[in-house]
Motif scaffolding. Structure first.
Motif, PDB file in Angstrom:
ATOM      1  N   MET A 278       0.808  -1.221   0.000  1.00  0.00           N
ATOM      2  CA  MET A 278       0.000   0.000   0.000  1.00  0.00           C
ATOM      3  C   MET A 278       0.848   1.281   0.000  1.00  0.00           C
ATOM      4  N   PRO A 279       1.830   1.422   0.900  1.00  0.00           N
ATOM      5  CA  PRO A 279       2.642   2.639   0.858  1.00  0.00           C
ATOM      6  C   PRO A 279       3.420   2.798  -0.462  1.00  0.00           C
ATOM      7  N   ALA A 280       3.797   1.691  -1.100  1.00  0.00           N
ATOM      8  CA  ALA A 280       4.501   1.823  -2.379  1.00  0.00           C
ATOM      9  C   ALA A 280       3.595   2.502  -3.402  1.00  0.00           C
ATOM     10  N   PHE A 281       2.343   2.083  -3.450  1.00  0.00           N
ATOM     11  CA  PHE A 281       1.434   2.693  -4.422  1.00  0.00           C
ATOM     12  C   PHE A 281       1.124   4.149  -4.058  1.00  0.00           C
ATOM     13  N   VAL A 282       1.038   4.435  -2.737  1.00  0.00           N
ATOM     14  CA  VAL A 282       0.820   5.835  -2.341  1.00  0.00           C
ATOM     15  C   VAL A 282       2.041   6.669  -2.746  1.00  0.00           C
ATOM     16  N   GLY A 283       3.232   6.083  -2.612  1.00  0.00           N
ATOM     17  CA  GLY A 283       4.444   6.786  -3.030  1.00  0.00           C
ATOM     18  C   GLY A 283       4.425   7.084  -4.522  1.00  0.00           C
ATOM     19  N   LEU A 284       4.046   6.081  -5.311  1.00  0.00           N
ATOM     20  CA  LEU A 284       3.969   6.292  -6.765  1.00  0.00           C
ATOM     21  C   LEU A 284       2.916   7.348  -7.087  1.00  0.00           C
ATOM     22  N   ALA A 285       1.778   7.311  -6.348  1.00  0.00           N
ATOM     23  CA  ALA A 285       0.712   8.294  -6.576  1.00  0.00           C
ATOM     24  C   ALA A 285       1.232   9.696  -6.293  1.00  0.00           C
ATOM     25  N   ASN A 286       1.961   9.841  -5.183  1.00  0.00           N
ATOM     26  CA  ASN A 286       2.491  11.155  -4.825  1.00  0.00           C
ATOM     27  C   ASN A 286       3.433  11.697  -5.890  1.00  0.00           C
ATOM     28  N   TRP A 287       4.342  10.832  -6.324  1.00  0.00           N
ATOM     29  CA  TRP A 287       5.303  11.267  -7.329  1.00  0.00           C
ATOM     30  C   TRP A 287       4.606  11.572  -8.653  1.00  0.00           C
ATOM     31  N   MET A 288       3.755  10.649  -9.102  1.00  0.00           N
ATOM     32  CA  MET A 288       3.349  10.679 -10.509  1.00  0.00           C
ATOM     33  C   MET A 288       2.037  11.399 -10.791  1.00  0.00           C
ATOM     34  N   ILE A 289       1.074  11.376  -9.860  1.00  0.00           N
ATOM     35  CA  ILE A 289      -0.225  11.969 -10.206  1.00  0.00           C
ATOM     36  C   ILE A 289      -0.089  13.463 -10.541  1.00  0.00           C
ATOM     37  N   PRO A 290       0.576  14.284  -9.698  1.00  0.00           N
ATOM     38  CA  PRO A 290       0.715  15.699 -10.109  1.00  0.00           C
ATOM     39  C   PRO A 290       1.453  15.843 -11.441  1.00  0.00           C
TER      40      PRO A 290
ATOM     41  N   ARG B  64      -6.399  19.227 -12.070  1.00  0.00           N
ATOM     42  CA  ARG B  64      -5.978  18.854 -13.419  1.00  0.00           C
ATOM     43  C   ARG B  64      -5.723  20.109 -14.246  1.00  0.00           C
ATOM     44  N   ALA B  65      -4.696  20.074 -15.065  1.00  0.00           N
ATOM     45  CA  ALA B  65      -4.366  21.210 -15.934  1.00  0.00           C
ATOM     46  C   ALA B  65      -5.511  21.435 -16.914  1.00  0.00           C
ATOM     47  N   PRO B  66      -5.687  22.667 -17.386  1.00  0.00           N
ATOM     48  CA  PRO B  66      -6.718  22.922 -18.394  1.00  0.00           C
ATOM     49  C   PRO B  66      -6.516  21.992 -19.592  1.00  0.00           C
ATOM     50  N   GLY B  67      -7.586  21.377 -20.039  1.00  0.00           N
ATOM     51  CA  GLY B  67      -7.483  20.454 -21.180  1.00  0.00           C
ATOM     52  C   GLY B  67      -7.372  19.004 -20.745  1.00  0.00           C
ATOM     53  N   MET B  68      -7.006  18.765 -19.464  1.00  0.00           N
ATOM     54  CA  MET B  68      -6.882  17.379 -18.977  1.00  0.00           C
ATOM     55  C   MET B  68      -8.271  16.928 -18.489  1.00  0.00           C
ATOM     56  N   THR B  69      -9.109  16.497 -19.449  1.00  0.00           N
ATOM     57  CA  THR B  69     -10.437  16.020 -19.064  1.00  0.00           C
ATOM     58  C   THR B  69     -10.287  14.655 -18.405  1.00  0.00           C
TER      59      THR B  69
ATOM     60  N   PRO C 186       0.802  21.412  -9.798  1.00  0.00           N
ATOM     61  CA  PRO C 186       2.073  21.786  -9.146  1.00  0.00           C
ATOM     62  C   PRO C 186       2.393  20.905  -7.940  1.00  0.00           C
ATOM     63  N   ASP C 187       1.405  20.322  -7.284  1.00  0.00           N
ATOM     64  CA  ASP C 187       1.652  19.491  -6.104  1.00  0.00           C
ATOM     65  C   ASP C 187       0.356  18.766  -5.780  1.00  0.00           C
ATOM     66  N   MET C 188       0.348  18.042  -4.654  1.00  0.00           N
ATOM     67  CA  MET C 188      -0.902  17.457  -4.181  1.00  0.00           C
ATOM     68  C   MET C 188      -1.779  18.570  -3.610  1.00  0.00           C
ATOM     69  N   ALA C 189      -3.089  18.308  -3.526  1.00  0.00           N
ATOM     70  CA  ALA C 189      -4.020  19.359  -3.110  1.00  0.00           C
ATOM     71  C   ALA C 189      -3.836  19.727  -1.646  1.00  0.00           C
ATOM     72  N   LEU C 190      -3.459  18.772  -0.805  1.00  0.00           N
ATOM     73  CA  LEU C 190      -3.413  19.013   0.640  1.00  0.00           C
ATOM     74  C   LEU C 190      -2.026  18.642   1.162  1.00  0.00           C
ATOM     75  N   PRO C 191      -1.019  19.511   0.918  1.00  0.00           N
ATOM     76  CA  PRO C 191       0.373  19.112   1.171  1.00  0.00           C
ATOM     77  C   PRO C 191       0.710  18.885   2.641  1.00  0.00           C
ATOM     78  N   ARG C 192       0.117  19.666   3.560  1.00  0.00           N
ATOM     79  CA  ARG C 192       0.463  19.447   4.968  1.00  0.00           C
ATOM     80  C   ARG C 192      -0.103  18.111   5.461  1.00  0.00           C
TER      81      ARG C 192
ATOM     82  N   LEU D 158      -4.203   6.102 -17.333  1.00  0.00           N
ATOM     83  CA  LEU D 158      -4.931   5.079 -16.578  1.00  0.00           C
ATOM     84  C   LEU D 158      -4.429   4.940 -15.151  1.00  0.00           C
ATOM     85  N   PHE D 159      -3.139   5.247 -14.918  1.00  0.00           N
ATOM     86  CA  PHE D 159      -2.633   5.175 -13.539  1.00  0.00           C
ATOM     87  C   PHE D 159      -3.420   6.139 -12.656  1.00  0.00           C
ATOM     88  N   VAL D 160      -3.753   7.323 -13.199  1.00  0.00           N
ATOM     89  CA  VAL D 160      -4.519   8.316 -12.437  1.00  0.00           C
ATOM     90  C   VAL D 160      -5.946   7.797 -12.216  1.00  0.00           C
TER      91      VAL D 160
END
Lengths: 527, 382
Positions: A83-95, A182-187, A101-107, A193-195
Motif C-alpha cells: 500500500m505505501p509503495a502505491f501511495v508513493g507512486l501516486a504522490n510522485w506521478m499523479i501531479p 488537473r491542468a486545463p485540457g486534462m479532461t 504543481p503538487d498534491m491538493a493538501l500538502p500538509r 490510466l494510472f490516475v
C-alpha cells in the motif's frame, strides 16, 4: 535572482527537509523508501517461515513464534510494503501526470506519511512484549484474536487505527488532487490510466478503511470492556467478525491491484510503441471491478456454513469478476499485438505481470466455484493463488514502475544489465517459490502450519529454495536504485522512445517544483 | 534433538541428494479423487474448470508469445496504429461470460447436492477444542451408554523435534480415530468449545468450520472401508498444525461390533473408577496423559510459557488445596486456553493427571487423588 527567491525554490537541507516537507516528490520518495524497508522486513519474516518449512519437523522456531511470523509477514507486506509503495507512486506521478504543481493538501500529505513509521514501530514492538506479538493470522479471526489473544493485541489494534487514518488521509488527498487540480485540457477521459485506477482505489479506501477501524474497535471492546460482539457465550457472533473483516478485506485486495493495472497500462504501450488498445473499456472495467469488489466478500467464508442461497449468490458474483479482469488482459495483449516491442526491464516486469497475474486469475476462478473451494479453502492452493496476484502481480508492477520512472526521478539511467539480472532472478525465484504451493494445497497441506506430513516434503523443499532465491535477489534492486541515484548515463527528458504523457515533458530529473504554470493544453493527448 | 552441526549437515545433504531414500516424500500434483460420490463430483468439477483455464491460457498466452516473437522492434517492424474497437470489446466480454455460465451450471448442481443432509442414518457430533477433536455418537435411546471420546495427536514430541525418525503417518495419526460405517449416510453436527477450527478430510471433500455458538452440518457416505486422514484447516492457535483427523470406515457389521465394544468400555470404566490407585500408578499414567494433553502449553518440566501458559512447577494452584487443582482440571479456566478436562478425560485419567501435577516437576503435595474423589467433586458441582 535574489537569495530569498532561490531559497523559495530549492529543498531545505538536512533531516528537516524530510521531516517538514510538503513537496509531493519528497513525500513520494519517503513513501517508497519506507515501503522498501518494510518489504525487506516482511520478506525476512517470510524467510523465517520458509526456513522452518524447508524440512518436516520443528527446526528453527516454536509454533507460537511461527504463527507470529505468518501474521506479521502478512500485515507488514499488505499495510507496510504494497500500500505505501502505491501511495508513493501516486504522490510522485499523479501531479506530474495531470499537470498539477503538487498534491491538493500538502500538509496533510506530510502527516499521512509520518504517522506510518510510528504505526509500524508500535506493531513490530509487540513481538518483544510479554506473550509475544499478534499470532492469529493477518485476518485475525475472533475469538482467537480477542478472548484467546496475547496481551499485546491492544497495541496491534492501535497500530491498525493509525495505518487506517494514514490511508484515509492519503486517499482524500488523491481524490482532491485529481478532481480539482488537473491542468486545463486534462479532461477525465484523457487522464492516464494510472490516475484513473488511483482515483477509483482512493474511493475504495475511503469506503472500507472505516469498516476495518470499526471491527478492530469492536475487538478492543470485547477485550477490555466486557462486550460480546464476537463472543458466542455472551450472545455475540464469531461469524459477524468475518463478514465485517472481509467487507473491508475484499476491496482491500483490489486496492492493492488496481494501481498495478494503471502502471502496466502505462508501460506496455510505451515499449510496444503503440497506443493502448481500448482506453475507455479499461476505465469501465476498472470501475466494474471496484463495484463487484463490494458484493463478493463472503467467498472468503464458503466453509462457515452460510445458507445455500448465500453460497450461490457469492459464487456467481465472484465469477463475474473474471469478465472485467479478462477485458483488461485482452486489452494488454491487443496492445502488444502488432506493436514494435523492446524489452527493457520495466517491460519485462510488465509482461511477467500480465502472465503471472493471469495465472493467479485462473486459480481465482477455480476458487470461486464453491463446492471445489471446500477442497481448496485454507490450503496452500489459496496461498499460491493470492501470492501469484500479489507478488508477481502487485509487487512486480511496483518494480516495473520503479524502473520505468527512475530515470525521471534521478536524472540518470539505471544499469540495464543489473535490472535484467534482477528481473530474471526474481522471475525464476517467484515461480519456484509459489508454483509448487499449488500442488501442496491440492495434495492436502493446510496453510499456517509450522510442520507438515511427510508427503509434502518435496515441494516444500523446492518452495523454500525459490523463496531464498527471490528474497536475496531483491538486494540487486536496492543496489541498482542506489547506483542510479548516485549517477550514471544522463537521462533525456523523454527517457523512453515510445513514452506518452505530461511527466515526460518536464526535465530529468524532475525539478523540485513542476507545473507552477499549467502545461500547454496542446501537450495533452488522448491516451 | 539433533545438534546444530548435525542439523546443518542434514540440510546440506538433502540439498545435494534431493531427498534420498528413507523419507516418504511424494510428488502428488492433484487433489485426491476420494471415496464418496461428493468427492468424485468435486474432483470432476475441479478438472473441468482447470481445463477451461488451460484452454483460455493457451489462447491468451499464445497470442502474447506470438506477438513477443514476431512484433519486436529488433526485427524492424513498424508499429500498427489501430486501437479502440467496440465490436472486439463486446466479443471478449461476451465469450468469457458464456464460459462462466458453462462453469456455473455444474457447480450449482454439485453444491445443491452437498447441502442435502436430510435422511441421515447416523449422526455424530464433532466438537473442536484447542487442540483436539471430540466425537459424540448421537443415541436413539437415552438409556444406552453414550459413546464419546477425544481424539488427540499420537505422533510423539521426539518425532516432531527431530529426536527420532518420523513414522509413516507423521502428524496425521491420532490416539482414538473416528469410526463410521461404510455405505451409510452419516451426518456430522459441528461446533467448537473455544476458537474456530475446521474439520477437513480431503478424501470425503468435506471441509466445514466448527464455530462456538453455531452448529454446522455436513454429511458423508463412504463407499470403501479404509483409513482416511485429514487436518484442522482453520488457524486455531499455537498447536493448529498438530490436531489431525483420522477416520476409520468399517463395514456396517464391523462398525456395530465396534460400537457395542465402546459401550461395554464405558461400563467397565465406571466399575474401575471405584478401585484405589497407588502413587506409582497415578504418576506413571499421569505422565503419559501430560505428554499427550498438556505438554504443548505447559512444556516439558512444567515450566510453561508465561504469561499466557503459566508454569506448573511450584505453582500454588497445583500444590495448594487439592480442590483448586481439581477445579482447574475439571472446569478449565474460562477465557483462557485452559480447557475443561472434566469431559475429556475419564475419572481414572483425571485422578492420575491431578496427582501427577501435584507431585511431578519437583512439586510435593504428597497426596494421591483417587477416581472416587474426582467423581465426588464432579457430582457435587452438578
Amino acid at each position: 535572482m535574489s537569495a530569498a527567491h532561490d531559497h523559495h525554490h530549492g529543498p531545505a537541507k538536512g533531516l528537516s527537509r524530510w521531516l517538514y516537507t510538503t513537496n509531493h516528490k519528497d513525500i513520494g520518495s519517503l513513501y517508497l523508501w519506507f515501503s522498501f524497508a518494510m518489504f525487506l522486513l516482511g520478506g525476512t519474516f517470510a524467510l523465517v517461515i520458509r526456513a522452518e518449512l524447508f524440512q518436516p519437523g520443528l527446526q528453527f522456531v516454536e509454533p507460537n513464534f511461527f504463527n507470529q511470523m505468518t501474521t506479521m509477514h502478512g500485515l507488514v507486506m499488505v499495510f507496510g510494503a504494497v500500500m505505501p509503495a502505491f501511495v508513493g507512486l501516486a504522490n510522485w506521478m499523479i501531479p506530474l501526470m495531470i499537470g498539477a504543481p503538487d498534491m491538493a493538501l500538502p500538509r496533510m500529505n506530510n502527516w499521512s506519511f509520518w504517522i506510518l513509521p510510528f504505526a509500524f514501530a508500535l506493531m513490530v514492538s509487540t513481538m518483544f512484549m510479554e506473550g509475544g506479538g499478534p499470532n492469529f493470522g493477518w485476518t485475525f479471526y475472533a475469538p482467537l484474536s480477542t478472548t484467546y489473544a496475547p496481551p499485546s493485541t491492544t497495541f496491534f489494534i492501535f497500530a491498525v487505527h493509525i495505518m487506517g487514518a494514514s490511508s484515509i488521509m492519503g486517499s482524500i488527498n488523491v481524490i482532491a488532487t485529481i478532481l480539482n487540480m488537473r491542468a486545463p485540457g486534462m479532461t477525465l477521459m484523457k487522464m492516464p490510466l494510472f490516475v484513473w485506477t488511483w482515483l477509483i482505489t482512493a474511493y475504495l479506501l475511503i469506503a472500507v478503511m472505516p469498516v476495518l477501524a470499526g471491527v478492530v474497535t469492536m475487538m478492543l471492546f470485547d477485550i477490555h470492556f466486557g462486550t460480546s460482539f464476537f463472543n458466542a457465550a455472551g450472545g455475540g457472533d464469531p461469524v459477524l467478525f468475518q463478514h465485517l473483516f472481509w467487507f473491508f478485506g475484499h476491496p482491500e485486495v483490489y486496492i492493492m491491484i488496481l494501481p498495478a493495472f494503471g502502471v502496466v497500462s502505462a508501460i506496455i504501450p510505451t515499449f510496444a510503441r503503440k497506443r493502448l488498445f481500448g482506453y475507455d473499456s479499461m476505465v469501465y472495467a476498472t470501475a466494474s471491478i471496484a463495484f463487484l469488489s463490494f458484493i463478493v466478500w463472503a467467498h472468503h467464508m464458503f466453509t462457515v456454513g452460510m445458507p445455500l442461497a448465500g453460497q450461490l449468490f457469492f459464487m456467481y458474483a465472484t465469477m463475474l469478476i473474471a469478465v472485467p479482469t479478462g477485458v483488461k488482459v485482452f486489452n494488454w495483449v491487443a496492445t502488444m499485438f502488432r506493436g514494435a516491442m523492446t524489452f527493457e526491464t520495466p517491460m519485462l516486469f510488465a509482461i511477467a505481470f500480465v502472465v503471472l497475474f493471469t495465472m493467479g486469475g485462473f486459480t481465482g476462478v477455480m476458487l470461486a466455484i464453491t463446492p471445489v473451494d471446500f477442497q481448496y479453502h485454507d490450503t496452500y492452493f489459496v496461498v499460491a493463488h493470492f501470492h501469484y496476484v500479489l507478488v508477481p502481480g502487485a509487487v512486480f508492477s511496483i518494480m516495473a514502475a520503479t524502473y520505468y520512472w527512475l530515470p525521471k526521478w534521478t536524472g540518470y539511467m539505471y544499469d540495464e544489465t543489473l535490472g535484467k539480472l534482477h528481473f530474471w532472478l526474481s522471475f525464476i525465484g517467484v515461480n519456484l517459490l509459489f508454483f509448487p504451493q499449488h500442488f501442496l494445497g491440492l495434495a492436502g497441506m493446510p496453510r499456517r502450519i509450522p510442520d507438515y506430513a511427510l508427503q509434502f516434503a518435496n515441494f516444500n523443499w523446492i518452495s523454500s529454495v525459490g523463496g531464498f532465491l527471490f528474497g536475496f535477489s531483491q538486494l540487486i534492486l536496492l543496489f541498482v536504485v542506489i547506483k542510479c541515484v548516485k549517477g550514471g548515463k544522463k537521462a533525456t527528458d523523454q527517457v523512453w522512445e515510445g513514452a506518452q504523457g505530461l511527466e515526460w515533458t518536464v526535465p530529468s530529473p524532475a525539478p523540485y517544483h513542476t507545473f507552477e504554470t499549467p502545461p500547454d493544453p496542446k501537450l495533452i493527448h488522448a491516451q | 534433538m539433533l545438534s546444530k552441526a548435525k542439523l546443518w549437515l542434514s540440510l546440506a545433504l538433502s540439498t545435494l541428494l534431493f531427498w534420498s531414500a528413507g523419507l516418504h516424500a511424494a510428488w502428488d500434483l492433484n487433489m485426491p479423487r476420494g471415496v464418496t460420490q461428493m468427492s468424485r463430483d468435486t474432483y470432476d468439477l475441479h478438472m473441468t474448470i482447470f481445463w477451461w483455464c488451460v484452454a483460455i491460457g493457451v489462447v491468451v498466452f499464445g497470442a502474447m508469445l506470438w506477438s513477443i516473437i514476431n512484433h519486436r522492434k529488433s526485427k524492424g517492424v513498424k508499429p500498427a496504429t489501430f486501437h479502440e474497437s467496440t465490436k472486439v470489446e463486446i466479443v471478449w466480454t461476451l465469450i468469457p461470460f458464456l464460459i462462466l455460465i458453462a462453469m456455473a451450471i455444474p457447480a450449482t448442481r454439485v453444491l445443491t447436492a452437498a447441502y442435502d443432509a436430510s435422511e441421515s442414518e447416523l449422526d455424530v457430533q464433532i466438537i473442536g477444542y484447542q487442540w483436539r477433536w471430540e466425537y459424540r455418537y448421537m443415541r436413539e435411546n437415552m438409556d444406552e451408554e453414550e459413546v464419546s471420546f477425544f481424539s488427540v495427536l499420537a505422533t510423539s514430541r521426539e518425532e516432531i523435534n527431530n529426536g527420532v525418525e518420523k513414522g509413516e503417518n507423521y502428524l496425521l495419526e491420532v490416539d482414538r480415530p473416528l469410526v463410521i460405517p461404510t455405505n451409510t449416510k452419516v451426518r456430522f453436527l459441528m461446533t467448537s468449545a473455544d476458537v474456530l477450527h475446521a474439520w477437513w478430510v480431503p478424501d470425503f471433500a468435506i471441509k466445514k468450520d466448527t464455530i462456538p455458538g453455531f452448529i454446522n452440518e455436513t454429511w458423508v457416505i463412504v463407499e470403501e472401508p479404509g483409513i482416511y486422514r485429514g487436518q484442522c484447516a482453520e488457524l486455531c492457535g499455537m498447536e493448529h498444525g498438530f490436531m489431525p483427523i483420522e477416520v476409520h470406515a468399517l463395514e456396517p457389521a464391523d462398525f456395530q461390533a465396534w460400537y457395542e465394544e465402546q459401550q461395554a468400555g464405558v461400563r467397565q470404566i465406571r466399575e474401575l473408577a471405584a478401585a484405589e490407585m497407588t502413587m506409582a500408578d497415578a504418576m506413571a499414567q499421569g505422565e503419559q496423559i501430560y505428554n499427550r494433553n498438556c505438554v504443548a502449553c505447559h512444556q516439558a518440566g512444567g515450566v510453561g510459557m508465561p504469561p499466557v501458559f503459566p508454569a506448573l512447577a511450584g505453582s500454588a494452584k497445583a500444590t495448594g488445596d487439592a480442590a483448586v487443582t481439581m477445579d482447574t482440571l475439571v472446569n478449565g479456566v474460562p477465557g483462557t486456553a485452559m480447557a475443561a478436562y472434566g469431559r475429556q478425560l475419564n475419572p481414572i485419567e483425571l485422578a492420575a493427571i491431578i496427582t501427577y501435577v501435584r507431585n511431578g516437576f519437583g512439586n510435593s503435595a504428597g497426596d494421591v487423588i483417587q477416581p472416587a474423589d474426582v467423581n465426588a467433586y464432579i457430582q457435587e458441582g452438578q
